[in-house]
Design an enzyme around this catalytic site. Structure first.
Site, PDB file in Angstrom:
ATOM      1  N   GLY A  10      -2.887  -4.673   8.290  1.00  0.00           N
ATOM      2  CA  GLY A  10      -2.137  -5.263   7.173  1.00  0.00           C
ATOM      3  C   GLY A  10      -0.720  -5.626   7.573  1.00  0.00           C
ATOM      4  N   VAL A  57     -11.997   2.747   4.248  1.00  0.00           N
ATOM      5  CA  VAL A  57     -11.582   4.160   4.157  1.00  0.00           C
ATOM      6  C   VAL A  57     -12.093   4.875   2.906  1.00  0.00           C
ATOM      7  CG1 VAL A  57      -9.523   3.989   5.597  1.00  0.00           C
ATOM      8  CG2 VAL A  57      -9.337   3.570   3.120  1.00  0.00           C
ATOM      9  N   TYR A  62     -14.886   8.888  10.482  1.00  0.00           N
ATOM     10  CA  TYR A  62     -15.160   9.683  11.682  1.00  0.00           C
ATOM     11  C   TYR A  62     -14.309   9.163  12.840  1.00  0.00           C
ATOM     12  CZ  TYR A  62     -17.339  11.638  15.778  1.00  0.00           C
ATOM     13  OH  TYR A  62     -17.530  12.291  16.966  1.00  0.00           O
ATOM     14  N   SER A  75      -4.483  -0.171   1.369  1.00  0.00           N
ATOM     15  CA  SER A  75      -4.182  -0.384  -0.045  1.00  0.00           C
ATOM     16  C   SER A  75      -4.272  -1.870  -0.380  1.00  0.00           C
ATOM     17  CB  SER A  75      -2.751   0.104  -0.309  1.00  0.00           C
ATOM     18  OG  SER A  75      -2.458   0.071  -1.673  1.00  0.00           O
ATOM     19  N   GLY A 102      -8.764  14.454   4.200  1.00  0.00           N
ATOM     20  CA  GLY A 102      -9.807  15.312   4.769  1.00  0.00           C
ATOM     21  C   GLY A 102      -9.815  15.211   6.289  1.00  0.00           C
ATOM     22  N   TYR A 145      -3.331   0.213  -9.920  1.00  0.00           N
ATOM     23  CA  TYR A 145      -2.563   0.449  -8.699  1.00  0.00           C
ATOM     24  C   TYR A 145      -1.646   1.662  -8.882  1.00  0.00           C
ATOM     25  CZ  TYR A 145       0.460  -0.505  -4.680  1.00  0.00           C
ATOM     26  OH  TYR A 145       1.165  -0.420  -3.511  1.00  0.00           O
TER      27      TYR A 145
END
Ligand code: UDP
Length: 315
Positions: A10, A57, A62, A75, A102, A145
């Site tokens: 991005g 995402v 992984y 985003s 995570g 958002y």
């Protein structure tokens, strides 16, 4: 460090890739290319320390091997995009942040969330300091958002408190520069493109709303310093020079040397519903804890941006 950047193809993400590589880090850019583009990272292809992974995402992430940091920039930050893809916007802010956190937990990596000035909504406190809790309409068009980023901040703090993840939260205010998508619908690409094509600059409503624009190199510097700092609570990053959108339109005309007229437009869709009336970062905290403040003034930053857009608009 070995660093993952979600949203690495991005606008801000790709500049961050460049900076981190220049600092000698190993960089993995992850992007589903929904609004990012491989053009932003094409110059990094073949770089020994760079890897690109095409991945969404919101699905399990992984990564093989160690990771020292996860910078979560994935985003849909343009109002036009999030009005068009409201559910995807909520998913990337909520599910995507969950997956990225995570991963950071699993790897014992530091985590940096790219949050936003939109957490302040249409602010009733001006300028906005990190201590302000905001004024967001959860059920309005921008809520998808704003609330996803507010949830992302809450989740980040929860991972910090419950799991001891080393977390950082940047509240990014309006940022501009080369590699913004020409058609992303935000005010900088719109006005610059219109100026270069000698088309009218479309000022919405009466142009009296205010914004404060930060050049991307300054933003990247702030993000890097925040990553290396010890500050767990949110830090505003942005340029405090505030102006009305009408003044901004005049500045774009001056810098680009364009003779485009300025027109006042009332958009028919919901893009200006709940549009913040004013926005200006209070950056006292960034000055204090990061020793950071923007260095590139608006005219200079716009000159660089106009030159970049000129080459592409003509194509
Ligand atoms: N805006 C405008 N003309 C345009 C695009 C945007 O007047 O062609 C206004 C918009 O209504 C808002 C400001 O410019 O008040 C900044 O909009 P942008 O979409 O860049 O981002 P925001 O700061 O709202 O997230």
């Amino acid at each position: 460090m070995r660093i993952l950047i979600t949203g690495g193809a991005g606008f801000i993400g790709s500049h961050l890739c460049d900076r981190l590589l220049a600092e000698g880090h190993q960089v993995i850019a992850m992007d589903n290319l929904s609004t990012g583009s491989v053009n932003n990272i094409a110059h990094l292809a073949g770089h020994d320390n760079f890897l690109f992974i095409k991945h969404d995402v919101t699905n399990y992430i992984y990564i093989e091997g160690k990771l020292d940091a996860v910078l979560h920039l994935a985003s849909l930050p343009s109002p036009v995009d999030y009005l068009e893809k409201p559910i995807q916007t909520l998913k990337v802010g909520a599910l995507g942040t969950h997956k990225a956190l995570g991963l950071a937990l699993e790897k014992g990596a530091r985590f940096l969330l790219a949050s936003t000035s939109e957490v302040y909504g249409d602010p009733l406190v001006h300028p906005q300091a990190e201590t302000y809790w905001g004024n967001v309409n959860p059920v309005g068009p921008r809520g998808v958002y704003d609330e996803s980023k507010r949830f992302a901040e809450a989740l980040t703090m929860a991972y910090h408190r419950a799991h001891g993840v080393e977390t950082r939260i940047a509240r990014i205010f309006n940022t501009y520069g080369p590699r913004m998508r020409l058609d992303d619908g935000r005010v900088v690409p719109n006005f610059v493109k219109q100026a270069l094509l000698n088309e009218p600059l479309t000022v919405y409503d009466d142009g009296s709303r205010t914004r404060s624009f930060c050049y991307v190199d300054d933003m990247v510097e702030g993000l890097y310093r925040l990553l290396l700092s010890d500050e767990v609570y949110p830090v505003n990053l942005g340029n405090p020079r505030e102006m009305t959108i009408l003044e901004f339109a005049r500045t774009v005309l001056k810098v680009s040397g364009s003779s485009s007229p300025i027109v006042f437009v009332i958009p028919k869709d919901e893009r200006t519903k709940d549009d913040p009336q004013v926005r200006q970062p209070d950056i006292s905290k960034a000055r204090r804890v990061l020793g950071w403040e923007p260095r590139v003034d608006l005219e200079e930053g716009l000159r660089r941006t106009v030159e970049w857009f000129r080459a592409r608009v003509q194509k």
